[in-house]
Design an enzyme around this catalytic site. Sequence first.
Site, PDB file in Angstrom:
ATOM      1  N   LYS A 252       1.612   9.610   5.493  1.00  0.00           N
ATOM      2  CA  LYS A 252       1.578   8.203   5.913  1.00  0.00           C
ATOM      3  C   LYS A 252       0.612   7.464   5.004  1.00  0.00           C
ATOM      4  O   LYS A 252      -0.600   7.627   5.083  1.00  0.00           O
ATOM      5  CB  LYS A 252       1.148   8.074   7.384  1.00  0.00           C
ATOM      6  CG  LYS A 252       1.312   6.646   7.922  1.00  0.00           C
ATOM      7  CD  LYS A 252       1.037   6.584   9.419  1.00  0.00           C
ATOM      8  CE  LYS A 252       1.512   5.297  10.071  1.00  0.00           C
ATOM      9  NZ  LYS A 252       0.913   4.072   9.577  1.00  0.00           N
ATOM     10  N   ARG A 257       3.964  -2.200   3.427  1.00  0.00           N
ATOM     11  CA  ARG A 257       5.361  -1.798   3.465  1.00  0.00           C
ATOM     12  C   ARG A 257       6.181  -2.728   2.583  1.00  0.00           C
ATOM     13  O   ARG A 257       5.979  -3.945   2.605  1.00  0.00           O
ATOM     14  CB  ARG A 257       5.857  -1.864   4.894  1.00  0.00           C
ATOM     15  CG  ARG A 257       7.222  -1.269   5.089  1.00  0.00           C
ATOM     16  CD  ARG A 257       7.505  -1.152   6.566  1.00  0.00           C
ATOM     17  NE  ARG A 257       8.743  -0.475   6.806  1.00  0.00           N
ATOM     18  CZ  ARG A 257       9.033   0.132   7.946  1.00  0.00           C
ATOM     19  NH1 ARG A 257       8.157   0.144   8.930  1.00  0.00           N
ATOM     20  NH2 ARG A 257      10.190   0.722   8.125  1.00  0.00           N
ATOM     21  N   GLU A 304       6.099   2.404   0.665  1.00  0.00           N
ATOM     22  CA  GLU A 304       4.781   1.836   0.893  1.00  0.00           C
ATOM     23  C   GLU A 304       4.163   1.573  -0.481  1.00  0.00           C
ATOM     24  O   GLU A 304       4.077   2.484  -1.312  1.00  0.00           O
ATOM     25  CB  GLU A 304       3.955   2.843   1.704  1.00  0.00           C
ATOM     26  CG  GLU A 304       2.694   2.296   2.292  1.00  0.00           C
ATOM     27  CD  GLU A 304       2.880   1.572   3.622  1.00  0.00           C
ATOM     28  OE1 GLU A 304       4.027   1.354   4.070  1.00  0.00           O
ATOM     29  OE2 GLU A 304       1.846   1.195   4.210  1.00  0.00           O
TER      30      GLU A 304
END
Length: 588
Positions: A252, A257, A304
């Site tokens: 993550k 984004r 991302e």
Amino acid sequence: MFFDEVSGYYDRLENTSSRLSMVDILSELMSHAKSGEIRSLIYITQGMLAPPFEGMQIGIAEKFAESAIATASGFSKEDVVSSFRKTGDLGLTAQEMIRKGKLRPLSKHHFEVNYVLESMRKIAGTSGTGSQDAKIRILVELLASSTPLEARYLIRFALGKLRLGAGDATILEALSKSYTGSRDAKADLENAYNICSDLGKVGEVLSEKGMPGIKSLKVSLFEPIRPALAERLPTAEQILEKMKGKCAVESKYDGLRAQVHIDRKKGRVHIFSRNLENLTEMFPDIAKAALSEVSASNAILEGEAISYDEATGEFRPFQETIQRKRKHGVEEKSQEMPVHLFAFDLMYYDEEDYLGKPYEERRKKLESIIKGNELIRLSDRIIATTPKQMDKYFEEAVENGLEGIVAKDLNAPYVAGARKFSWIKLKRSYKGELSDTIDMVILGYYRGKGQRTEFGMGGLLAGVYNEKKDVFETLSKIGTGFSEKQMQDFSDLLKRSRLARKPPRVEAIIAPDFWVEPEYVITVKADEITRSPMHTCGKEGPEEPGYALRFPRLVSDGVRKDKKAEDATTTKEILEMFGQQKKVKVDH
Ligand code: ATP
């Protein structure tokens, strides 16, 4: 449909205190739209000129609106300014000035909704020398033939302050009621909205092609898809159990984004944020790489964007990446802070809609088309079948400066615009704290006592979004974590959002000194979620307590620019976090 009639409905909306009657009023309004008008009507009701991703900004400066009101009404600029000082709302001032107007209306011309939108777009699109005069002239022309009530809403719209309080879900429900006679079509309309992010388009398709048109709506290049979101669970065991013993586990990345739309033939790339703003100009490096490093004629992929130090392999903190979100000095910053895009999903490839395909198939295709490995790379991942593997991967990710992991169901489609268990996040957390931060909507604020009176803001009343009811529920007062500068900034910002009374879509037991339009999101950390009779979050009946935060403190740097009110943490998530908190305590 004349804007005069629309204004009458807006007045009724402003005077209602319940969400349900908002839906009724809006659906009645929509049922009066003639063919070809629903798109404009929806945009105006949202207070916008176009869907947000087109980035068409409305919002003329107050002093120009004052000049327009003066010219159209025949009063002096001083009269207008002095009325504004009393009303605090240029819309009300315009209404009063036009009502008392010294000039006879230039014409009895009634204008229609499409004309209002066109004129406002002209105002927004006028630039260069003499543009201010041209803008004022267009506004004067509208005001000079408007009724007092129309003047109120025209001015608020032109200032970017229409604020009717109707969120996306309210508008979708009203559309459903208006065109199908019941609220039941809302789910299908929501799906269509999740695919195109354009309420105006949804309304237009519904009015022209009915429900069959809505159900067959497909992904289109350069229309952003509303992002899929992750649920959360506190342990690797629980995640694997939910995923039936096998899933993908990705790093993550804590950056921004980015949804990248690529049309190679036309050499065109658009990059959209989580909030569907167009960020293309802020990331010229990624836009360029999208054309050379992705082998597809056209594609929509998601990843991302994160500031990354190539030499050391170090991921830089979010605070650094966010500095790339700027309008000026873009080139210099992109040299100074290069970002990489870690791609994690593919929603469209060579004219084909990939949303319905299983994750693993989307991922395999994504792997095959990312060839450059310079700026655009694949997100790192493993396939896990044991909690031990997942925990080890999690520890490594955290050690590498990442936020944690996102587990993904290998067979799930891309669920646009929804938070589902097909993605489950696990973030690093610290003892004695909630495992995740909470994104809260500011609902009101307090004047502040003692030293804080000088800032005009001593604390916030904040809440979360109840998706099911489409209302905001209070969760906590927040008085800690502010620097003096932040208090001053909040005070300046919120002063402009103040409302005379509680907005219809806010449910509260306690009242702040000032209610504000629910539009700003902040991130808060807390030690625990507790039950409380003071707050409405999760409150089921008059006797039942709601939920509240223990030791809440502000952790975002002011308000979050990447989230709107409906993107805040939901009531459902708070209830889940409350349940998990108990589970973790029992486990240990
Ligand atoms: P958060 O503040 O935790 O990022 P959020 O509400 O913005 O929360 P979530 O749905 O909770 O979003 O978490 C998913 C977010 O994590 C995505 O919005 C994305 O920006 C980010 N992310 C980073 N790496 C990945 C990845 N490999 N797969 C999916 N999302 C990722």
